[in-house]
Design an enzyme around this catalytic site. Sequence first.
Site, mmCIF file in Angstrom:
data_model
loop_
_atom_site.group_PDB
_atom_site.id
_atom_site.type_symbol
_atom_site.label_atom_id
_atom_site.label_comp_id
_atom_site.label_asym_id
_atom_site.label_seq_id
_atom_site.Cartn_x
_atom_site.Cartn_y
_atom_site.Cartn_z
ATOM 1 N N CYS A 156 14.400 14.344 71.149
ATOM 2 C CA CYS A 156 14.506 13.925 69.749
ATOM 3 C C CYS A 156 14.740 15.104 68.809
ATOM 4 O O CYS A 156 15.532 15.008 67.860
ATOM 5 C CB CYS A 156 13.261 13.146 69.336
ATOM 6 S SG CYS A 156 11.694 13.887 69.866
ATOM 7 N N GLN A 162 6.937 19.167 64.540
ATOM 8 C CA GLN A 162 7.171 17.866 65.138
ATOM 9 C C GLN A 162 6.071 16.873 64.786
ATOM 10 O O GLN A 162 4.877 17.173 64.870
ATOM 11 C CB GLN A 162 7.326 18.023 66.651
ATOM 12 C CG GLN A 162 8.542 18.876 66.999
ATOM 13 C CD GLN A 162 8.759 19.059 68.485
ATOM 14 O OE1 GLN A 162 9.109 20.156 68.924
ATOM 15 N NE2 GLN A 162 8.596 18.012 69.276
ATOM 16 N N ARG A 187 3.291 20.947 66.714
ATOM 17 C CA ARG A 187 2.964 19.594 66.278
ATOM 18 C C ARG A 187 2.246 19.680 64.931
ATOM 19 O O ARG A 187 1.293 20.439 64.772
ATOM 20 C CB ARG A 187 2.057 18.914 67.293
ATOM 21 C CG ARG A 187 1.815 17.430 67.005
ATOM 22 C CD ARG A 187 2.993 16.588 67.386
ATOM 23 N NE ARG A 187 3.221 16.567 68.829
ATOM 24 C CZ ARG A 187 4.302 16.090 69.410
ATOM 25 N NH1 ARG A 187 5.292 15.592 68.669
ATOM 26 N NH2 ARG A 187 4.444 16.109 70.722
ATOM 27 N N HIS A 228 10.844 14.812 62.592
ATOM 28 C CA HIS A 228 10.772 16.164 63.128
ATOM 29 C C HIS A 228 11.600 17.098 62.245
ATOM 30 O O HIS A 228 12.735 16.793 61.877
ATOM 31 C CB HIS A 228 11.340 16.214 64.547
ATOM 32 C CG HIS A 228 10.492 15.515 65.576
ATOM 33 N ND1 HIS A 228 9.214 15.065 65.324
ATOM 34 C CD2 HIS A 228 10.750 15.199 66.873
ATOM 35 C CE1 HIS A 228 8.720 14.507 66.408
ATOM 36 N NE2 HIS A 228 9.637 14.571 67.364
#
Length: 375
Positions: free
Chosen positions: A135, A162, A273, A280
């Site tokens: 992604c 992300q 993260r 993202h």
Amino acid sequence: MRLTGLVGWRGMVGSVLMERMQAQGDLDLIEPLFFSTSNAGGPAPSMAKNETRLRDAFDIEALKRCEIVISAQGGDYTSEVYGKLRAAGWRGHWIDAASTLRMKEDAVIILDPVNMPVIKNALAHGGRNWIGGNCTVSSMLMGVGALFKAGLVEWMSTQTYQAASGGGAQHMRELLTQFGALHAEVKTLLDDPKSAILEIDRLVASRQRSFSEAETVNFGVPLGGSLIPWCDRDLGNGMSREEWKGSAETNKILGQGEGFGTPAVPVDGLCIRVGAMRCHSQALMFKLKKDVPLAEIEALIAADNAWVKVVPNTREATIRDLTPAAVTGTMTIPVGRLRKMAMGPQYLSAFTIGDQLLWGAAEPLRRMLRILLEA
């Protein structure tokens, strides 16, 4: 109409895929056959036509009926079913969101606004495995792929930010639950405008550090009000699997590097993260092969596809257009913070963002279906 099997259509990626297929009229062009891993025999959704009952997603004979199978069921399902289906003699087209088959020699990572020539070449040579990309990589290439296609990139470094959605639905729920727990811990103090912010901060930190195992079962540590500077598995060499994908998948999507007889472009960085829900983001640094005027770079990026949007490098435009809050649920891929860097005129910065569930997951699948239907 071509019988098309749909697996994993009720999950997070699958639900977004169904929304997009309905919105774009894709279901009008196929005979959909809905499969289930848990409710075989139950009623198919209202989008069904002649095939009104759910089929068993592990029934190889039922899958063999389909000319095309689209799976958003996940890697475990692909590992369980795909090999058996091919071994049973099935010669249809397999379109998959999972990473299981991405790096196989006979698979193409699909992102047609970026790599349509690669897809067409594979089709011409009998390709039948069409796999959605990582992604973060897909969103990045939708934004700055023009620089790679123009042969301008000597190397790229990326620092990703992300969202929780990259882990799945339960990760998103966990993030919100953590935020709720932190708010509840200090609500009384927040309601008092005279309360000391350092006391609020102390209580928040204490609550984060005391989260139970159940409160961090998905991420392993607190994400709400924090970040996690690691995504995916540890490869044992100081690199995460997500960071490895940045180079491996970027080059495979572009049809270069190992297996293509041309040099790969080095891509490396750190994957982080953060406490965003769905989009993202990435901070990028390029070393270009030559000095290109910034205006030409902006024009090249802006002209690459219908979804990329160059954001002026001003504070006002950046905080308005270049955030998860602005981009979530949209097809737009904004690219901003474009400027030459202090290291020299060949060094370029950029920041880009994309909805992880659209261009990062569902959209390339439905567009590949269209390509097959029109081939």
